[in-house]
Scaffold this active site. Structure first.
Site, PDB file in Angstrom:
ATOM      1  N   SER A   5     -35.712  -3.847 -16.307  1.00 52.12           N
ATOM      2  CA  SER A   5     -35.549  -4.629 -15.083  1.00 52.12           C
ATOM      3  C   SER A   5     -35.762  -6.093 -15.447  1.00 52.12           C
ATOM      4  O   SER A   5     -35.865  -6.436 -16.624  1.00 52.12           O
ATOM      5  CB  SER A   5     -36.501  -4.147 -13.993  1.00 52.12           C
ATOM      6  OG  SER A   5     -37.821  -4.331 -14.377  1.00 52.12           O
ATOM      7  N   LYS A  16     -27.182 -12.836  -8.773  1.00 52.31           N
ATOM      8  CA  LYS A  16     -27.859 -11.537  -8.735  1.00 52.31           C
ATOM      9  C   LYS A  16     -27.443 -10.827  -7.451  1.00 52.31           C
ATOM     10  O   LYS A  16     -27.884 -11.161  -6.362  1.00 52.31           O
ATOM     11  CB  LYS A  16     -29.375 -11.738  -8.754  1.00 52.31           C
ATOM     12  CG  LYS A  16     -30.137 -10.438  -8.908  1.00 52.31           C
ATOM     13  CD  LYS A  16     -31.595 -10.725  -9.239  1.00 52.31           C
ATOM     14  CE  LYS A  16     -32.349  -9.456  -9.623  1.00 52.31           C
ATOM     15  NZ  LYS A  16     -32.458  -8.471  -8.568  1.00 52.31           N
ATOM     16  N   TYR A  31       2.226   2.022  -3.370  1.00 54.93           N
ATOM     17  CA  TYR A  31       1.151   2.566  -4.197  1.00 54.93           C
ATOM     18  C   TYR A  31       0.917   4.041  -3.843  1.00 54.93           C
ATOM     19  O   TYR A  31       0.830   4.900  -4.710  1.00 54.93           O
ATOM     20  CB  TYR A  31      -0.130   1.749  -3.990  1.00 54.93           C
ATOM     21  CG  TYR A  31      -1.288   2.234  -4.836  1.00 54.93           C
ATOM     22  CD1 TYR A  31      -1.511   1.708  -6.114  1.00 54.93           C
ATOM     23  CD2 TYR A  31      -2.157   3.204  -4.355  1.00 54.93           C
ATOM     24  CE1 TYR A  31      -2.561   2.157  -6.906  1.00 54.93           C
ATOM     25  CE2 TYR A  31      -3.209   3.658  -5.139  1.00 54.93           C
ATOM     26  CZ  TYR A  31      -3.408   3.132  -6.411  1.00 54.93           C
ATOM     27  OH  TYR A  31      -4.448   3.581  -7.177  1.00 54.93           O
ATOM     28  N   ASP A  43       0.841  -1.202   0.000  1.00 52.54           N
ATOM     29  CA  ASP A  43       0.000   0.000   0.000  1.00 52.54           C
ATOM     30  C   ASP A  43       0.874   1.250   0.000  1.00 52.54           C
ATOM     31  O   ASP A  43       0.582   2.238  -0.648  1.00 52.54           O
ATOM     32  CB  ASP A  43      -0.899   0.028   1.239  1.00 52.54           C
ATOM     33  CG  ASP A  43      -1.986  -1.029   1.154  1.00 52.54           C
ATOM     34  OD1 ASP A  43      -2.040  -1.739   0.113  1.00 52.54           O
ATOM     35  OD2 ASP A  43      -2.769  -1.160   2.113  1.00 52.54           O
TER      36      ASP A  43
END
Ligand code: AMP
Ligand code: ZN
Length: 672
Positions: A83, A116, A37, A34
């Site tokens: 949908s 889903k 980065y 980290d």
């Protein structure tokens, strides 16, 4: 450094950062720490600050977020976002499959199946491989522009990879689902609870709230994720022939695609997939409420088409809600930070969807009444995405339970003082004893929390012991704690004690807004505390303010005003404040220098949108010139400054004959 070299370095750093980003968030295979980065990112931001004209909208520096001023713009979807129809059993799913078979006159069908996720759908538009717009579904035709928030989501590429073999279309719109891992959701709620903010009911609500924030620096902190499952518009429609090829290609462009998606050669395989994931849904790190089944071939999809609402070639198989019945052993009452009592059902422990459930929240006493629930009853309990299970209904009253109904306690279960019910139709019952041990415990934790005085190391274990040992009896006592006091606590050694003492000491310098919020005055959240502090600047000014003074402030309503007045009028509060002062606390808010007194004693009200400055700035200016600003028009108002689309204050001003100023006139008044 010259501009050309800077451009080269910026491109280099950007590419490197995005590559690390992809390895970390999409592949889950980071190759740098980290720290490394962060150093690269810092180098990029430094360069961009030197050469602001070289900042690209797809720069990784954009992922840290920005604060937006205005509300979201509307985006019209090039292709409608449909949908999905739902099915709730394998039988219903089979009926759908039979309709598909019929629709395709018996041709062989392969299905693409995907989980889903319960999140928020998003449409992402890329022009020449660069992320241009992110939008919500909205009503399917028009959504909200959430580009600024989308950029903070690390699994969404800002630039697509140009893989050999699969050319990048010039214009591309893909669709996916933004979601939050269950663990991140729980951490977020824990933090909000600490800060006295309302908690989200489930991960989907938390996600939906996060993607609509104006301040995307906050969105960036929420660890949102996104996977791609569909496409809207693609310039080149010959790029792939099936849904599964689309997913594979998406992955090669750098998108995150759910690794659990798969192709089923026949319907039996679909059923097996649904059942397998229904059983293992608890092991998935995010909320999944079903499976989406899609006809794999895009040409078959096309010949099946859509209904008004949804595609005929896809359907959702919804997992059954996770419900069980069990017995209520007792209804207990919990005391929270503000003294609010919450009823809780203690349950006969029962397994539900992979975890043992032993308690369910009842929210408030009206809910207890509505359910008619009592100790001994058998109840239906549900875990629906929420972390805390809830009671749906009583399925069988116990024989003895019917005779006695649950009564709201008259006394606080922790301290025995009399319970009061707030007026104004509030459903809450409270223990208002300020030295109630439970209220103290919660209150102290809140005072020390990150959003308030931010005293690191003052956690639950410490607070409980401090109270138990009588080392602390009120909030101000913590400032009298010594090193020796702390060394009497479990697991406290020199270093830990010194650290906590230092943290307590440095909290004395916190601004008034944090202090006010930390006091835990009913109805005073971070925002109201900020407004009060900005207006009054010093604690003693707030102590003197009447409810009327308070209510005149923008964003302070009657309930808050009354609550603040009542709180500071209490004798116990006045003593507590004196104690704080004696302990060296004198919290203030940064003061804006006065500019003059040309508007002395003049009362202003602002309504509508101003052209050249925000209302807040205009009000601040008026105040720095000695004026007063109120939120409502009365006989005492001297001027009402009217901008675009003014509210009812404009009419009131006309009715009362108060002098009306345009923005231009107001500015002339200031300049003069
Ligand atoms: P509903 O909102 O119940 O009509 O369900 C449709 C929504 O499910 C879509 O708009 C998507 O946001 C969402 N969804 C989640 N996972 C998938 C998936 N794998 N494929 C398609 N839609 C999905
Ligand atoms: Zn109490």
């Amino acid at each position: 450094m010259d501009k050309k070299l800077a451009q080269k370095k910026i491109t280099q750093l950007s590419d490197e950062l995005e590559a690390h980003n992809y390895r970390y968030y999409v592949l889950a295979e980071p190759t740098v720490s980290d720290k490394e980065y962060d150093d690269l990112l810092k180098a990029l931001i430094d360069l961009e600050q030197q050469f602001p004209e070289l900042v690209s909208p797809a720069s990784p520096s954009q992922r840290v977020g920005v604060k937006m001023e205005a509300t979201a713009e509307t985006v019209t979807h090039a292709v409608k976002m449909y949908s999905l129809d739902n099915t709730y059993s394998i039988e219903e799913l089979r009926e759908w499959h039979n309709r598909v078979l019929k629709g395709l006159s018996g041709d062989a069908i392969e299905y693409a199946v995907e989980l889903k996720v319960d999140g928020v759908s998003v449409a992402l538009t890329y022009n020449n491989g660069v992320l241009a717009v992110g939008a919500t579904r909205g009503d399917g035709h028009n959504g909200e522009d959430i580009t600024h928030n989308v950029k903070t989501i690390n699994s969404i590429p800002l630039k697509l990879k140009k893989k050999s073999g699969v050319p990048l279309p010039e214009n591309l719109e893909v669709r996916g689902e933004i979601f939050m891992d269950k663990s991140d959701f729980e951490a977020l709620n824990d933090q909000r609870r600490d800060e006295g903010l309302s908690v989200f009911a489930n991960a989907r609500n938390a996600t939906s709230g996060s993607v609509k924030l104006l301040d995307s620096r906050e969105t960036a902190r929420r660890n949102l994720k996104c996977f791609i499952h569909s496409f809207g518009r693609i310039d080149d429609d010959k790029l792939f022939e099936t849904q599964s090829e689309f997913l594979k290609t998406s992955a090669s462009w750098g998108f995150y695609v759910d690794p659990r998606s798969q192709v089923c050669p026949d319907f039996d395989a679909v059923v097996a997939y649904c059942q397998k994931h229904q059983e293992s849904r608890e092991d998935i790190p995010y909320e999944v409420d079903g499976v989406v089944i899609k006809v794999n071939s895009l040409s078959q999809q096309q010949s099946l088409g859509h209904t008004l609402k949804s595609p005929r070639w896809a359907v959702a198989y919804k997992f059954p809600a996770q419900q069980v019945t069990t017995r209520v052993n007792a209804i207990t009452v919990q005391v929270g930070r503000t003294g609010v009592l919450t009823p809780v059902a203690e349950l006969e422990p029962v397994p539900c969807a992979g975890v043992m459930i032993a308690r369910a929240t009842l929210h408030n006493f009206e809910e207890v009444q509505r359910l008619g629930v009592n100790a001994g009853d058998r109840v239906l309990v549900e875990r629906a995405g929420d972390v805390i299970p809830k009671i749906i209904k009583v399925v069988e009253h116990s024989v003895t339970g019917l005779k006695k109904t649950f009564k709201v306690p008259r006394q606080c279960p922790e301290c025995g003082s009399t319970i009061v019910r707030e007026k104004d139709g509030e459903v809450a019952y409270r223990c208002i004893n300020p030295s109630c041990p439970k209220v103290m415990e919660r209150g102290l934790l809140h005072f020390a929390s990150r959003g308030a005085m931010d005293i690191e190391g003052m956690g639950e274990a410490v607070v409980v012991q401090l109270l138990e040992k009588g080392l602390v009896r009120d909030l101000a006592d913590i400032y009298g704690l010594t090193r020796e006091d702390l060394l009497t606590l479990d697991l406290f050694k020199d270093k830990k004690a010194d650290k906590l003492i230092a943290a307590i000491k440095s909290s004395q310098q916190q601004p008034l807004s944090r202090f006010l919020f930390g006091l835990g005055i009913a109805h005073v959240g971070q925002k109201a505390a900020g407004t009060l502090a900005a207006e009054f600047k010093a604690l003693k000014e707030i102590q003197k303010a009447s409810a009327e003074d308070l209510e005149a402030l923008p964003e302070i309503g009657g309930v808050i005003a009354k609550s603040v007045e009542t709180f500071f009028k209490l004798k116990s509060t006045r003593e507590l404040m004196r104690k704080f002062m004696k302990a060296g606390l004198n919290p203030v808010e940064m003061v804006e220098e006065p500019l003059g007194d040309s508007l002395a004693h003049k009362r202003f009200v602002f309504t509508g949108e101003l052209e050249t400055m925000s209302r807040r700035d205009a009000a601040a200016l008026a105040k720095r010139l000695g004026g007063k600003v109120s939120s409502s028009v009365s006989g005492k108002t001297d001027y009402v400054v009217v901008g675009r689309d003014p509210g009812s204050k404009f009419q009131t001003a006309q009715k009362l004959g108060v002098q009306i100023l345009t923005e231009q006139q107001f500015k002339e008044m200031i300049d003069g």
